[in-house]
Enzyme design. Structure first.
Site, PDB file in Angstrom:
ATOM      1  CD  GLU A   1      40.169  72.498 -31.044  1.00 21.80           C
ATOM      2  OE1 GLU A   1      40.992  72.539 -30.503  1.00 21.80           O
ATOM      3  OE2 GLU A   1      39.871  72.278 -32.191  1.00 21.80           O
TER       4      GLU A   1
ATOM      5  CG  HIS B   1      43.562  70.443 -32.421  1.00 23.48           C
ATOM      6  ND1 HIS B   1      43.062  71.736 -32.154  1.00 23.48           N
ATOM      7  CD2 HIS B   1      44.318  70.494 -33.480  1.00 23.48           C
ATOM      8  CE1 HIS B   1      43.760  72.459 -33.116  1.00 23.48           C
ATOM      9  NE2 HIS B   1      44.757  71.780 -33.782  1.00 23.48           N
TER      10      HIS B   1
ATOM     11  NE  ARG C   1      44.837  78.753 -37.247  1.00 20.95           N
ATOM     12  CZ  ARG C   1      45.442  79.558 -36.302  1.00 20.95           C
ATOM     13  NH1 ARG C   1      44.505  80.333 -35.354  1.00 20.95           N
ATOM     14  NH2 ARG C   1      46.660  79.653 -36.152  1.00 20.95           N
TER      15      ARG C   1
END
Ligand code: NAD
Length: 321
Positions: free
Chosen positions: A276, A294, A247
């Site tokens: 993000e 990602h 993460r």
């Protein structure tokens, strides 16, 4: 009849299983602000999403017909799970389907960085025809993974898969997890062969000090203090390689840039970012960084497994009613 909306699409395998089970499946993307009305008008009993659609408290309150919410993937941040459960709605996700894909991406970053692919792919198109020999010399001191120590932080589904792949590559494997201690037995499965092996779960500081490479796989992070910042970088070996596919925010990005600039961290592979979907351009421009947007779970095989796992959970849910 059970009516299911797949608002962010669903893999054909999942679609086939749901249709075969006799459900009416609608694969269509309704805009966020029209979603609640569409769910009510079409009497959907279940709504399946990937990461794009948000199932908010407002949608849940407006749509009393929903019995099941499904997230194709691991993180369920885009569904207000606690509110759904308060309203008696079951929420399912597919935590097992993507571990292999994420683990393979870790090694894509590691193997690439060990041979400077991240830099070579940037430099060759710019000056490969005029400065071939200079680039050859700049990228000639690659290293091998074999016999190096990888420290895995977070020893859940993905951490274990990374451990198996690292063992298969001849690496020494250590791990740290706040919920485990001591020796752990794992099995490497290659074709028909099963190869048992064991590894040690060690303390966090010990892992930071021992590892030539570090890969992060913890399940917490969002909104929490960074797990890796200046103090943790100080404990690491000089020249360590670090990969984060868990993460954004687990590594403090400005401390990481500092650690790369002073040579403590030789390279970093990042699939996840603090901000993000607009990660820091300063970070992206670092020469010693290998970056992906990602895509850890985004393989054809993982998407098929995700579709299948989700469809099976939906079928299990409605069969039990
Ligand atoms: P998991 O729940 O199976 O394992 C996580 C492990 O981390 C657990 O064993 C837990 O005890 C440990 N842990 C949690 N917080 C910790 C902390 N602060 N310190 C030490 N240990 C800690 O999760 P998983 O399925 O292996 O997924 C790991 C991570 O990968 C998650 O953050 C998930 O969101 C992420 N993920 C990313 C992608 C991607 O596309 N890059 C895809 C899938 C999953």
């Amino acid at each position: 009849m059970v009516k299911i909306l797949a608002n962010d699409g669903i893999d054909p395998i999942g679609e086939k299983l749901l249709v075969q089970a006799g459900y009416q499946l609608v694969v269509k993307n309704f805009a966020q602000d029209a979603l609640a009305d569409e769910i009510n008008q079409n009497n959907f009993n279940a709504v399946l999403v990937r990461s794009a659609t948000k199932i908010t408290k407002e949608i849940i309150d407006k749509c009393p017909g929903i019995k099941l919410l499904g997230r194709a993937g691991v993180g369920i941040d885009n569904i207000d799970v606690s509110h759904a459960e308060k309203k008696g709605i079951t929420v399912v996700n597919t935590p097992n389907a993507s571990s292999r894909s994420v683990a393979e991406l870790v090694f894509a970053h590691l193997l690439g960085m060990c041979r400077f692919l991240h830099e070579s792919n940037r430099e060759m198109p710019l000056s490969g025809d005029t400065h071939f020999k200079d680039l050859k010399s700049a990228f000639s001191k690659g290293i091998e993974l074999k016999d190096k120590t990888i420290g895995i932080i977070g020893f859940g589904r993905i951490g274990k898969e990374v451990a198996r792949m690292a063992y298969a590559l001849g690496m020494h494997v250590v791990a740290y997890d706040r919920h485990f201690k001591g020796k752990v037995d794992l099995e490497l499965s290659i074709h028909k062969h099963k190869i048992p092996f064991a590894l040690e779960i060690i303390s966090f500081p010990e892992l930071l000090q021992k590892s030539d490479f570090i890969s992060i796989h913890i399940s917490t992070g969002k909104g929490e203090k960074s797990l890796i910042s200046e103090k943790e970088f100080a404990l690491m070996k000089k020249g360590v390689g670090i990969v984060n596919t868990s993460r954004g925010g687990v590594i403090d990005e400005s401390d990481l840039m500092h650690a790369m600039n002073n040579g403590k961290v030789k390279f970093a592979g990042l699939d996840v970012f603090e901000n993000e979907p607009e990660p820091s351009m300063k970070l992206l421009m670092q020469p010693t960084i290998s970056v992906t947007p990602h895509i850890g779970a985004s393989t054809i095989e993982a998407q098929a497994r995700i579709g299948e796992e989700l469809a099976k959970k939906v079928i299990e849910f409605f069969n039990s009613k």
